[in-house]
Design an enzyme around this catalytic site. Sequence first.
Site, PDB file in Angstrom:
ATOM      1  N   ASP A 261       0.859  -1.189   0.000  1.00  0.00           N
ATOM      2  CA  ASP A 261       0.000   0.000   0.000  1.00  0.00           C
ATOM      3  C   ASP A 261       0.895   1.238   0.000  1.00  0.00           C
ATOM      4  O   ASP A 261       1.837   1.343   0.803  1.00  0.00           O
ATOM      5  CB  ASP A 261      -0.886  -0.024   1.264  1.00  0.00           C
ATOM      6  N   GLU A 304      -4.731   2.401  -4.112  1.00  0.00           N
ATOM      7  CA  GLU A 304      -3.262   2.441  -4.147  1.00  0.00           C
ATOM      8  C   GLU A 304      -2.709   1.185  -3.476  1.00  0.00           C
ATOM      9  O   GLU A 304      -1.657   1.208  -2.866  1.00  0.00           O
ATOM     10  CB  GLU A 304      -2.688   3.710  -3.506  1.00  0.00           C
TER      11      GLU A 304
END
Length: 396
Positions: A261, A304
């Site tokens: 992440d 993301e």
Amino acid sequence: MPKADIKGGAQPFNIQDIIIELLNSLSAVRALSELNPQAGNEKELISKALSVLIQNQDMERCSFFILNEDKDLVNLTGLSTSELFGAERIKKKSLTFKIGQGIIGLAALTGEIQYCKNCKTDARFINNNLQHSLDSLPGSLISVPVIAAKELIGVINISHPEAAYFSEWHIRLLHIYKNMMGELITNYRLLKKMEEQIAVRTKNLEAALDDIRKLKEYHESMSMRDELTASYNRRYFYTQIEAALARAKRYNQPLCLLVLDLDNFKLINDTYGHGFGDIVLRDVAGSIREEIRESDICVRFGGEEFVIVFTDIESAKGKLFAERIRQRIASLALKVEEREVKITASIGVYCLYGEALEQPEFDIDTFLHYADQALYAAKAAGRNRVVFFSAEMHGQ
Ligand SMILES: Nc1nc2c(ncn2[C@@H]2O[C@H](COP(=O)(O)OP(=O)(O)OP(=O)(O)O)[C@@H](O)[C@H]2O)c(=O)[nH]1
């Protein structure tokens, strides 16, 4: 064989001879009707038709002059009785006649059978082999135009050393024979044309099917990919991971799953705009793809967040590879208006190996959950780091 003139010409009437001639003619017609137009090439087919004629009739030599593209009659093939019975083929100069030239050309021009009873004296006969003596010329010769669908195909030439050898009987047979031969050659040409058309259509069809297959593959692969980063998507992950897990369990091969992440990505978007955020995501995805093997799986799992699966890897290397990816992202040289922007990622890792591989209840959700817990630990510990799942994280 004695000849019988059915018009009651010079020769005496002989019923036995007539029956033999009749049977020979029928045999020739039957043998011609049995020729297979699909076998061999056109020259072979015509040679066979000529040999059928010679075998069943007492003709000394047969040849075929085919009409070429220049509308000339060119000697295609020929056969004599002695050659039919094994004598060596006498190589003759290949002759060509213009339409209207000589007895062959005349047959072609008029569409009528031409009978030259004495080649040595007949004005229609042209001796193209002028270097030969008169003695080497045939005695009599018949030129038979072969026409199908009103188109001239060529001319059959039948000769005999004796003058005035051929009878009305021969000519009547040749009338039937020329029509049948015309049909045979036309059918052969039609078949070849059809075969060519089928071959072209088959090729086109194969090319079209290939295009469809490629298009299908492209659409399938696009439906498995994320549009922004060209990385595989969640859908692809679920088509692959079950099989990867089953393989790992079956062959006792470690399997490592990373959840990656990007750190403070909201801030990147807020500061530099969503467009720049997109560029970052694309660069990150490209970098990850460069760091992993073809057999590994990398998907954009959401916003993301990326999930990477290392197949057939020593568990100890899981951390090493994850660390390499983290460093690669941290070293990306991203720029906004000449200002360098740094991006980092936190990675949670869970490696399934050893005895854990044997737990039947271990499934994909557990796998993702453990890696996620490791990721939360990485974030909590300050981000930009790789954290392995550990037993203490259970239940957190
Ligand atoms: N540019 C861009 N941004 C995206 C895309 N998908 C998700 N995001 C953004 O990613 C950001 C994720 O923010 P958060 O979940 O708060 O996480 P974070 O800011 O990275 O913070 P931490 O994960 O705690 O380090 C949000 O602002 C989303 O809008 C995308 O396709 N393009």
